[in-house]
Design a protein around this motif. Structure first.
Motif, mmCIF file in Angstrom:
data_model
loop_
_atom_site.group_PDB
_atom_site.id
_atom_site.type_symbol
_atom_site.label_atom_id
_atom_site.label_comp_id
_atom_site.label_asym_id
_atom_site.label_seq_id
_atom_site.Cartn_x
_atom_site.Cartn_y
_atom_site.Cartn_z
ATOM 1 N N LEU A 204 5.481 10.932 -8.025
ATOM 2 C CA LEU A 204 6.481 10.614 -9.042
ATOM 3 C C LEU A 204 7.843 10.294 -8.434
ATOM 4 O O LEU A 204 8.674 9.646 -9.078
ATOM 5 N N LEU A 205 8.090 10.719 -7.185
ATOM 6 C CA LEU A 205 9.384 10.475 -6.544
ATOM 7 C C LEU A 205 9.333 9.427 -5.441
ATOM 8 O O LEU A 205 10.386 9.017 -4.942
ATOM 9 N N ASP A 206 8.151 9.017 -5.026
ATOM 10 C CA ASP A 206 8.027 8.080 -3.904
ATOM 11 C C ASP A 206 6.768 7.244 -4.086
ATOM 12 O O ASP A 206 5.660 7.749 -3.939
ATOM 13 N N GLN A 207 6.951 5.979 -4.405
ATOM 14 C CA GLN A 207 5.796 5.089 -4.582
ATOM 15 C C GLN A 207 5.734 4.027 -3.484
ATOM 16 O O GLN A 207 5.231 2.915 -3.695
ATOM 17 N N SER A 208 6.228 4.366 -2.291
ATOM 18 C CA SER A 208 6.294 3.387 -1.206
ATOM 19 C C SER A 208 4.918 2.903 -0.764
ATOM 20 O O SER A 208 4.788 1.816 -0.187
ATOM 21 N N ALA A 209 3.861 3.672 -1.042
ATOM 22 C CA ALA A 209 2.515 3.234 -0.675
ATOM 23 C C ALA A 209 2.096 1.974 -1.424
ATOM 24 O O ALA A 209 1.148 1.294 -1.017
ATOM 25 N N LEU A 210 2.798 1.642 -2.506
ATOM 26 C CA LEU A 210 2.507 0.401 -3.219
ATOM 27 C C LEU A 210 2.858 -0.828 -2.390
ATOM 28 O O LEU A 210 2.439 -1.944 -2.713
ATOM 29 N N ALA A 216 -3.830 -2.610 0.325
ATOM 30 C CA ALA A 216 -4.869 -2.825 1.344
ATOM 31 C C ALA A 216 -6.188 -2.203 0.897
ATOM 32 O O ALA A 216 -7.257 -2.818 1.014
ATOM 33 N N ALA A 217 -6.130 -0.972 0.379
ATOM 34 C CA ALA A 217 -7.350 -0.312 -0.092
ATOM 35 C C ALA A 217 -7.975 -1.096 -1.238
ATOM 36 O O ALA A 217 -9.198 -1.275 -1.302
ATOM 37 N N LEU A 218 -7.144 -1.579 -2.130
ATOM 38 C CA LEU A 218 -7.641 -2.348 -3.270
ATOM 39 C C LEU A 218 -8.318 -3.629 -2.809
ATOM 40 O O LEU A 218 -9.426 -3.968 -3.240
ATOM 41 N N GLU A 219 -7.663 -4.325 -1.909
ATOM 42 C CA GLU A 219 -8.187 -5.603 -1.408
ATOM 43 C C GLU A 219 -9.496 -5.431 -0.648
ATOM 44 O O GLU A 219 -10.429 -6.233 -0.784
ATOM 45 N N LEU A 220 -9.570 -4.366 0.154
ATOM 46 C CA LEU A 220 -10.720 -4.180 1.044
ATOM 47 C C LEU A 220 -11.825 -3.332 0.435
ATOM 48 O O LEU A 220 -12.890 -3.176 1.029
ATOM 49 N N GLY A 221 -11.572 -2.768 -0.743
ATOM 50 C CA GLY A 221 -12.581 -1.911 -1.354
ATOM 51 C C GLY A 221 -12.761 -0.611 -0.614
ATOM 52 O O GLY A 221 -13.884 -0.129 -0.440
ATOM 53 N N THR A 283 -3.200 7.045 -11.247
ATOM 54 C CA THR A 283 -2.798 5.776 -11.855
ATOM 55 C C THR A 283 -3.120 4.600 -10.952
ATOM 56 O O THR A 283 -3.005 3.453 -11.378
ATOM 57 N N HIS A 284 -3.498 4.859 -9.692
ATOM 58 C CA HIS A 284 -3.937 3.760 -8.832
ATOM 59 C C HIS A 284 -5.442 3.864 -8.621
ATOM 60 O O HIS A 284 -5.951 4.919 -8.251
ATOM 61 N N PRO A 285 -6.184 2.775 -8.833
ATOM 62 C CA PRO A 285 -7.653 2.867 -8.811
ATOM 63 C C PRO A 285 -8.255 3.123 -7.442
ATOM 64 O O PRO A 285 -9.436 3.471 -7.358
ATOM 65 N N VAL A 341 -13.014 -5.158 -9.802
ATOM 66 C CA VAL A 341 -13.182 -5.143 -8.347
ATOM 67 C C VAL A 341 -13.870 -3.863 -7.915
ATOM 68 O O VAL A 341 -14.828 -3.863 -7.141
ATOM 69 N N PHE A 342 -13.413 -2.752 -8.476
ATOM 70 C CA PHE A 342 -13.967 -1.476 -8.047
ATOM 71 C C PHE A 342 -15.333 -1.229 -8.643
ATOM 72 O O PHE A 342 -16.186 -0.582 -8.039
#
Length: 351
Positions: A204-210, A216-221, A283-285, A341-342
């Motif tokens: 909730l305080l840091d979403q820098s992984a976006l 990258a995880a989303l793209e590569l599965g 909230t991120h798949p 995708v998932f």
């Protein structure tokens, strides 16, 4: 409603299934303070009774104490029913300059010390020592532990060694665990990693992984395990207070104020800050699990209850509208194409 049961989700591309909530065993390695052996055993027992079947440990945690305690607590459980992850990169070797107490945050004797080693030999020695300490016949998941200053050896020696063991069926899944997201993205894109353990960079305080590892995880599965969702404590209580920790240090006043703003919005939506902090990760798949440190039975009871609590979807909309979380955060109402995708890549949840 954002809600996660303890049902299982597969690390994509592998046969390893994790429950939605995981048991982080750093605390039973006496992180920051002494944890009585009976409390450690009771925490694992309560986790098992609550349906948790994913347990994460590391040699670093209490100079092996966490691994010994976790192994002992799981010894009589059916091995096929649970998943254990541990880590490599820090060998435990005799400490010739012992001062009596470990200086890296764990309340244990420092008869041993940590020695960085991401070589092939170091990885194999570390795994053998972990199996001896835990008494387990195998590890299901192995992460490279904090390879921040060791990219080349970690990527060129350690990860290929783990990949070889995975391909032989010795290990179920491999990856890296870090407090930063940029290098985790590199591990997903440039190495054989299946999964990464992301500490504190999607909260909730840091979403820098976006900006890196989550796309990258989303793209590569590939899959992500979220830890540090309370950012070392600031998000762990209903109302953040001065002096609470953020990323292992005293939280700056501006962050305390922002956490209080978020807490007030949570309250207006009928939920609490820590419940929202846990639910936010989902909230991120690409995030399939949240692992929390649990020191005793009471910690387990509280965390399981928070994890099971339903958080209204409108909370994320409200926080976005107020500029308290990034606009890219969408929660359950994500674009159907993202979910497709998932689905195609075999993500599944078994209740």
């Amino acid at each position: 409603m954002t809600h996660q049961s303890t049902g299982r989700r597969t690390i994509r591309g592998t046969a390893v299934e994790l429950t939605g909530l995981g048991f982080g065993a750093s605390t039973i390695g006496n992180l920051y303070k002494l944890t009585p052996a009976e409390d450690a055993a009771a925490a694992v027992e309560a986790s098992w009774q609550a349906g948790i079947r994913y347990f994460d440990t590391a040699p670093h945690y209490g100079l092996g104490l966490s691994e010994r305690r976790l192994g002992a607590a799981l010894r009589d459980r059916p091995r096929a029913e649970y998943v254990v992850s541990s880590k490599v990169g820090r060998l435990l070797v005799p400490n010739e300059t012992s001062r009596g107490v470990d200086g890296e945050g764990f309340v244990v004797r420092d008869d041993l010390r940590r020695q960085w080693d991401f070589s092939r030999d170091g990885v194999l020695r570390s795994l053998e020592a972990t199996l001896q300490r835990t008494g387990l016949d195998r590890l299901d998941v192995v992460y490279l532990h904090d390879p921040d200053d060791h990219w080349r050896q970690a990527a060129e020696e350690a990860m290929p060694t783990l990949a070889e063991l995975r391909d032989q069926g010795v290990i179920g899944a491999i990856g890296a665990g870090m407090n930063q997201s940029a290098m985790l993205s590199r591990f997903l894109r440039e190495t054989a990693a299946d999964v990464v353990m992301l500490a504190g960079r999607y909260t909730l305080l840091d979403q820098s992984a976006l900006d890196d590892v989550l796309p990258a995880a989303l793209e590569l599965g590939k899959s992500v395990v979220a830890v540090g969702v309370f950012n070392s404590g600031l998000l762990s209580g209903d109302w953040p207070a001065e002096g609470m920790k953020y990323d292992y240090e005293d939280a700056p006043p501006a962050l305390v104020a922002r956490a209080r703003e978020i807490s007030a919005v949570c309250s207006a939506h009928g939920t609490t800050l820590p419940a929202a902090a846990i639910a936010f990760a989902y909230t991120h798949p690409s995030i399939i699990n949240v692992t929390l440190g649990m020191r005793n039975r009471e910690h387990v009871t509280r965390n399981v209850e928070l994890h099971r609590r339903q958080v209204p979807e409108d909370l994320w909309n409200d926080l976005r509208a107020r500029g308290l979380i990034r606009p890219e955060v969408h929660g359950e109402n994500q674009d159907e194409g993202v979910r497709d995708v998932f689905d195609r890549q075999g993500d599944r949840a078994d209740s």
